[in-house]
Design an enzyme around this catalytic site. Structure first.
Site, PDB file in Angstrom:
ATOM      1  N   LYS A   1     -34.812 -20.824  -8.692  1.00 61.69           N
ATOM      2  CA  LYS A   1     -35.605 -22.055  -8.681  1.00 61.69           C
ATOM      3  C   LYS A   1     -36.496 -22.138  -9.933  1.00 61.69           C
ATOM      4  CE  LYS A   1     -33.689 -23.606  -5.008  1.00 61.69           C
ATOM      5  NZ  LYS A   1     -33.799 -23.272  -3.627  1.00 61.69           N
TER       6      LYS A   1
HETATM    7  C1  LIG Z   1     -33.240 -23.376  -2.166  1.00 59.16           C
HETATM    8  C2  LIG Z   1     -33.422 -24.486  -1.227  1.00 59.16           C
HETATM    9  C3  LIG Z   1     -34.102 -24.321  -0.016  1.00 59.16           C
HETATM   10  C4  LIG Z   1     -34.493 -23.002   0.542  1.00 59.16           C
HETATM   11  O1  LIG Z   1     -35.347 -22.271  -0.249  1.00 59.16           O
HETATM   12  P1  LIG Z   1     -35.685 -20.776   0.193  1.00 59.16           P
HETATM   13  O2  LIG Z   1     -36.940 -20.471  -0.560  1.00 59.16           O
HETATM   14  O3  LIG Z   1     -34.532 -19.937  -0.239  1.00 59.16           O
HETATM   15  O4  LIG Z   1     -35.878 -20.781   1.648  1.00 59.16           O
HETATM   16  C5  LIG Z   1     -34.358 -25.443   0.752  1.00 59.16           C
HETATM   17  N1  LIG Z   1     -33.943 -26.656   0.378  1.00 59.16           N
HETATM   18  C6  LIG Z   1     -33.258 -26.854  -0.766  1.00 59.16           C
HETATM   19  C7  LIG Z   1     -32.845 -28.251  -1.139  1.00 59.16           C
HETATM   20  C8  LIG Z   1     -32.953 -25.766  -1.597  1.00 59.16           C
HETATM   21  O5  LIG Z   1     -32.222 -25.940  -2.700  1.00 59.16           O
END
Ligand SMILES: *Cc1c(COP(=O)(O)O)cnc(C)c1O
Length: 377
Positions: free
Chosen positions: A181
């Site tokens: 991210k």
């Molecule tokens: C990555 C992601 C999540 C989940 O994030 P985590 O921190 O891994 O729980 C939720 N929604 C979207 C759209 C994502 O891309």
């Protein structure tokens, strides 16, 4: 050339900060988590930020804090990562899908009202790829029906729409610091909200329902803690916060680089007749992922062709309602959410991140044009 799908931004500053933490007293939720929460809420222009273990945990805890559970419905788009709808299931509530807009892949606010029933408790829109949904329109609908808005902002920290940031128009927004991210600590997340009551409930729910955190107990005279409600174990640690502090401080510089890369891709792909989601005029995209749409029926072959040219690729996302578990449990069939299905069948995510060099960006664009362009086939 070999171009990885993603390379993270952890450098010397992050390494210095984590070493500092390892030499300190606190490894778990302590001063660095508190500092990160302060900086994160300042950046987003919201009153509170609560550090948690993941965006999924943040979504789940917010739904729990509102007592959403069995018998309740939550509106979600089918074009997102499974975490969005899974968080609703984890609470015992039912996700109700509403199709997305063909131009952006974001939930189609116009279609939300038709799916609201007496059981609906919340809308859970996703700011897909970095572009915010039409929050003002969704706010008007939610207010008319007395619904909460929980934003899945896992893709969007730097984005704005109509001048609003994530968490400012909704009741709460959940962010991810997962490995790929925009700011990353391997795993991690945060919820922002202007609602002080919700913020306090989230702080308690993220740590077993205990009334006082370890950090508070350390700094003051010993006081007994109490357990006020059944909580979970989802608190952010100072180790995670150390990795995030400098990435957050430098996020705009990296956004500039991403924006430049995306503008180059957009120009090259437009010229070659390749389709991709549009960034609207009233919006600043956080530019989390860059996706292109292959011609119908050609996506899976194109994935392999791009990999052969050395590109790391991904699919964000196949429509959730057609994944086995959802199909079997809720009896979904192809054709129910046609826009999400079409995007899910055509989408390819290509490498796009600040550490890409100019020659790498040019190589990616050329490979995509030669594989997917109008004159290919
Ligand atoms: C990555 C992601 C999540 C989940 O994030 P985590 O921190 O891994 O729980 C939720 N929604 C979207 C759209 C994502 O891309």
């Amino acid at each position: 050339m070999k171009i990885e799908f993603y390379r993270h931004n952890i450098g010397e500053a992050e390494i210095r900060e984590i070493v500092d933490t390892l030499k300190s007293t606190f490894l778990t939720t302590g001063p660095k988590t508190a500092l990160f929460e302060k900086k994160f809420s300042e950046y987003l222009g919201t009153q509170n930020a609560i550090g948690v273990m993941s965006a999924t945990a943040g979504l789940f805890l917010a739904l729990k804090a509102w007592n959403i559970g069995p018998g309740d419905e939550v509106i979600v788009p089918p074009m997102t990562f499974i975490a969005t709808a899974n968080a609703v299931l984890h609470c015992g509530a039912t996700p109700v899908f509403v199709d997305v807009e063909p131009e952006t892949g974001n939930i189609d606010a116009e279609q939300i009202e038709a799916s609201i029933t007496p059981k609906t408790k919340a809308v859970l829109p996703v700011h897909l790829y970095g572009q915010m949904v039409d929050m003002r329109k969704i706010r008007r609908i939610a207010d008319r029906h007395g619904l909460k808005i929980l934003e899945d902002s896992a893709h969007t920290i730097e984005g704005t729409r109509d001048g609003d940031r994530p968490g400012q128009v909704g009741d709460a927004a959940s962010f991810s610091f997962y490995a790929t991210k925009n700011i990353a600590s391997g795993e991690g997340g945060a919820v922002v909200t202007d609602d002080l009551d919700l913020a306090e409930r989230l702080r308690i729910l993220r740590l077993h329902g205990m009334s006082k955190s370890a950090a508070d107990r350390y700094h003051s005279e010993y006081r007994h803690w109490d357990m006020e409600m059944l909580g979970y174990k989802e608190n952010m640690s100072d180790i995670q916060a150390s990795l995030l502090l400098n990435q957050l401080a430098t996020i705009e510089e990296r956004w500039e680089r991403k924006e430049k890369i995306c503008r180059y891709y957009e120009l090259e792909f437009q010229r070659a007749g390749i389709e991709f989601p549009r960034v609207l005029d009233n919006s600043k995209s956080a530019r989390h992922l860059f996706t292109v749409w292959a011609k119908r029926g050609e996506r899976d072959k194109a994935l392999g062709d791009l990999q052969k040219r050395g590109l790391g690729v991904a699919v964000n996302f196949r429509a959730i309602h057609l994944l086995t578990y959802y199909r079997e449990r809720f009896n979904y069939r192809p054709g129910q959410f046609p826009v999400a299905e079409e995007i899910g069948d055509r989408t390819i995510t290509i490498p796009m991140y600040p550490l890409l060099t100019d020659p790498e960006v040019e190589y990616v664009a050329k490979a995509v044009v030669e594989t997917l362009g109008a004159s290919s086939v």
